[in-house]
Scaffold this motif. Structure first.
Motif, PDB file in Angstrom:
ATOM      1  N   ALA B   1       0.843  -1.196   0.000  1.00 28.77           N
ATOM      2  CA  ALA B   1       0.000   0.000   0.000  1.00 28.77           C
ATOM      3  C   ALA B   1       0.877   1.245   0.000  1.00 28.77           C
ATOM      4  CB  ALA B   1      -0.906   0.006   1.223  1.00 28.77           C
ATOM      5  N   GLN B   2       0.350   2.286  -0.573  1.00 31.76           N
ATOM      6  CA  GLN B   2       1.133   3.518  -0.659  1.00 31.76           C
ATOM      7  C   GLN B   2       1.057   4.301   0.642  1.00 31.76           C
ATOM      8  OE1 GLN B   2      -2.283   4.342  -3.564  1.00 31.76           O
ATOM      9  NE2 GLN B   2      -1.096   6.202  -3.567  1.00 31.76           N
ATOM     10  N   LYS B   3       2.144   4.991   0.944  1.00 28.46           N
ATOM     11  CA  LYS B   3       2.233   5.733   2.200  1.00 28.46           C
ATOM     12  C   LYS B   3       3.199   6.890   2.028  1.00 28.46           C
ATOM     13  CE  LYS B   3       3.425   5.101   7.101  1.00 28.46           C
ATOM     14  NZ  LYS B   3       3.961   4.152   8.089  1.00 28.46           N
ATOM     15  N   VAL B   4       2.879   8.006   2.657  1.00 29.27           N
ATOM     16  CA  VAL B   4       3.761   9.172   2.614  1.00 29.27           C
ATOM     17  C   VAL B   4       4.035   9.608   4.052  1.00 29.27           C
ATOM     18  CG1 VAL B   4       3.966  11.568   1.892  1.00 29.27           C
ATOM     19  CG2 VAL B   4       2.864   9.910   0.383  1.00 29.27           C
ATOM     20  N   VAL B  24       9.172  11.216   2.623  1.00 29.74           N
ATOM     21  CA  VAL B  24       9.568   9.848   2.306  1.00 29.74           C
ATOM     22  C   VAL B  24       8.305   9.084   1.936  1.00 29.74           C
ATOM     23  CG1 VAL B  24      10.525   7.706   3.221  1.00 29.74           C
ATOM     24  CG2 VAL B  24      11.564   9.890   3.829  1.00 29.74           C
ATOM     25  N   TYR B  25       8.387   8.297   0.869  1.00 31.23           N
ATOM     26  CA  TYR B  25       7.189   7.612   0.406  1.00 31.23           C
ATOM     27  C   TYR B  25       7.431   6.115   0.299  1.00 31.23           C
ATOM     28  CZ  TYR B  25       9.728   7.712  -3.999  1.00 31.23           C
ATOM     29  OH  TYR B  25      10.689   7.553  -4.955  1.00 31.23           O
ATOM     30  N   THR B  31       5.639   2.920 -11.488  1.00 37.82           N
ATOM     31  CA  THR B  31       5.190   4.194 -12.057  1.00 37.82           C
ATOM     32  C   THR B  31       4.313   4.902 -11.032  1.00 37.82           C
ATOM     33  OG1 THR B  31       5.188   3.236 -14.277  1.00 37.82           O
ATOM     34  CG2 THR B  31       4.010   5.317 -13.951  1.00 37.82           C
ATOM     35  N   TYR B  32       4.741   6.064 -10.634  1.00 38.63           N
ATOM     36  CA  TYR B  32       3.991   6.824  -9.636  1.00 38.63           C
ATOM     37  C   TYR B  32       4.321   8.296  -9.783  1.00 38.63           C
ATOM     38  CZ  TYR B  32       8.481   6.131  -7.283  1.00 38.63           C
ATOM     39  OH  TYR B  32       9.825   6.070  -6.995  1.00 38.63           O
ATOM     40  N   TYR B  33       3.571   9.112  -9.053  1.00 35.99           N
ATOM     41  CA  TYR B  33       3.696  10.557  -9.193  1.00 35.99           C
ATOM     42  C   TYR B  33       3.727  11.181  -7.801  1.00 35.99           C
ATOM     43  CZ  TYR B  33       2.405   9.147 -13.811  1.00 35.99           C
ATOM     44  OH  TYR B  33       2.394   8.504 -15.010  1.00 35.99           O
ATOM     45  N   GLU B 101      -5.547   6.178  -8.999  1.00 31.75           N
ATOM     46  CA  GLU B 101      -4.818   7.425  -9.194  1.00 31.75           C
ATOM     47  C   GLU B 101      -5.029   8.427  -8.075  1.00 31.75           C
ATOM     48  OE1 GLU B 101      -6.138   5.525 -12.987  1.00 31.75           O
ATOM     49  OE2 GLU B 101      -7.201   6.319 -11.238  1.00 31.75           O
ATOM     50  N   LYS B 102      -5.743   8.029  -7.038  1.00 27.08           N
ATOM     51  CA  LYS B 102      -6.015   8.980  -5.969  1.00 27.08           C
ATOM     52  C   LYS B 102      -4.730   9.346  -5.248  1.00 27.08           C
ATOM     53  CE  LYS B 102      -7.236   5.149  -2.930  1.00 27.08           C
ATOM     54  NZ  LYS B 102      -8.329   4.475  -2.198  1.00 27.08           N
ATOM     55  N   LEU B 103      -4.721  10.559  -4.697  1.00 23.60           N
ATOM     56  CA  LEU B 103      -3.564  11.050  -3.956  1.00 23.60           C
ATOM     57  C   LEU B 103      -3.619  10.587  -2.507  1.00 23.60           C
ATOM     58  CD1 LEU B 103      -3.088  14.770  -5.064  1.00 23.60           C
ATOM     59  CD2 LEU B 103      -1.471  12.894  -5.342  1.00 23.60           C
ATOM     60  N   VAL B 104      -2.483  10.107  -2.026  1.00 25.72           N
ATOM     61  CA  VAL B 104      -2.335   9.817  -0.601  1.00 25.72           C
ATOM     62  C   VAL B 104      -1.417  10.881  -0.035  1.00 25.72           C
ATOM     63  CG1 VAL B 104      -1.399   8.200   1.077  1.00 25.72           C
ATOM     64  CG2 VAL B 104      -2.730   7.359  -0.869  1.00 25.72           C
ATOM     65  N   PHE B 105      -1.880  11.554   0.992  1.00 29.45           N
ATOM     66  CA  PHE B 105      -1.147  12.689   1.548  1.00 29.45           C
ATOM     67  C   PHE B 105      -0.371  12.307   2.800  1.00 29.45           C
ATOM     68  CE2 PHE B 105      -2.458  16.517  -0.704  1.00 29.45           C
ATOM     69  CZ  PHE B 105      -3.535  16.061  -1.437  1.00 29.45           C
TER      70      PHE B 105
END
Lengths: 116, 115
Positions: B1-4, B24-25, B31-33, B101-105
């Motif tokens: 899972a994505q995390k910032v 840090v992510y 491929t990510y943004y 494509e949702k942003l995780v903050f």
């Protein structure tokens, strides 16, 4: 200068009342996001739409919140009935997804909701 | 899972100092943004930059610069010669490609620049 607009900017209501927040996304954008910001939780994604179809509303309390896009120029977020814990700033964001990538995302000014 | 992760909750500097905000992510995608947003005291969220995972070149825009390092999964933001108007909360965010494509903050870093 294209911008995301949100109405109302401020809303004070009493517990149990229905609240409707509106958002006009940027023309040409295909994705609309609803976020909630509180001191405790930070920025939380509630729901988002692509080409007006709901893609994910897993962040939203289903029993009282609903989000819709009746047309390409209007997104709505409703809370019924509202509770004090819903007090927060609600942001709408308009984005452009191309080829599976989020190319840009701009936020509206937010609706500051206070539920007494 | 994505995390910032933005480990710095608050930073306070004196005007004209340089300051770096860390980001840090975590992601499993290739491929990510990465994005940075600024939220001044007025409350709006202002887009600053978007960078894709294939472009590791540093970017400079006036007094702002960004250092993207895939080796350390970091996308740090530096303000040179800070000004009082830079006082804001700064958010780093991550978006994965291809279906989510949702942003995780991150939680944000509050920067205060004192005169």
């Amino acid at each position: 200068d294209a911008r995301v607009t949100q109405t109302p900017r401020h809303k004070v209501t009493e517990m149990g009342q229905e609240v409707t927040m509106r958002c006009q996304p940027i023309l040409g954008h295909n994705t609309v996001f609803w976020y909630r910001q509180t001191m405790m939780q930070g920025l939380e994604l509630l729901a988002y739409f692509r080409n007006r179809a709901p893609l994910d509303d897993s962040g939203m309390p289903k029993d009282r919140f609903s989000a819709e896009m009746p047309d390409a120029t209007l997104a709505t977020l409703k809370i019924q009935p509202s509770e004090p814990r819903d007090s927060a700033v609600y942001f709408c964001a308009s984005g452009l997804v191309l080829g599976g990538a989020l190319d840009e995302q701009f936020f509206g000014p937010g609706t500051r909701l206070t539920v007494l | 899972a994505q995390k910032v992760t933005q480990a710095q909750t608050e930073i306070s500097v004196v005007e004209k100092e340089d300051v770096t905000l860390d980001c840090v992510y975590e992601t499993r995608d290739t491929t990510y943004y990465l994005f940075w947003y600024k939220q001044p005291p007025s409350g709006e969220l202002v887009f600053l930059i978007r960078r894709n995972s294939f472009d590791e070149q540093n970017e400079i825009s006036g007094r702002y610069s960004w250092n993207f390092q895939k080796s350390t999964s970091s996308f740090n933001f530096t303000i040179t010669a800070s000004q009082v108007v830079d006082s804001a909360v700064y958010f780093c965010a991550l978006s994965e490609a291809g279906g989510s494509e949702k942003l995780v903050f991150g939680k944000g870093t509050k920067l205060t620049v004192n005169p």
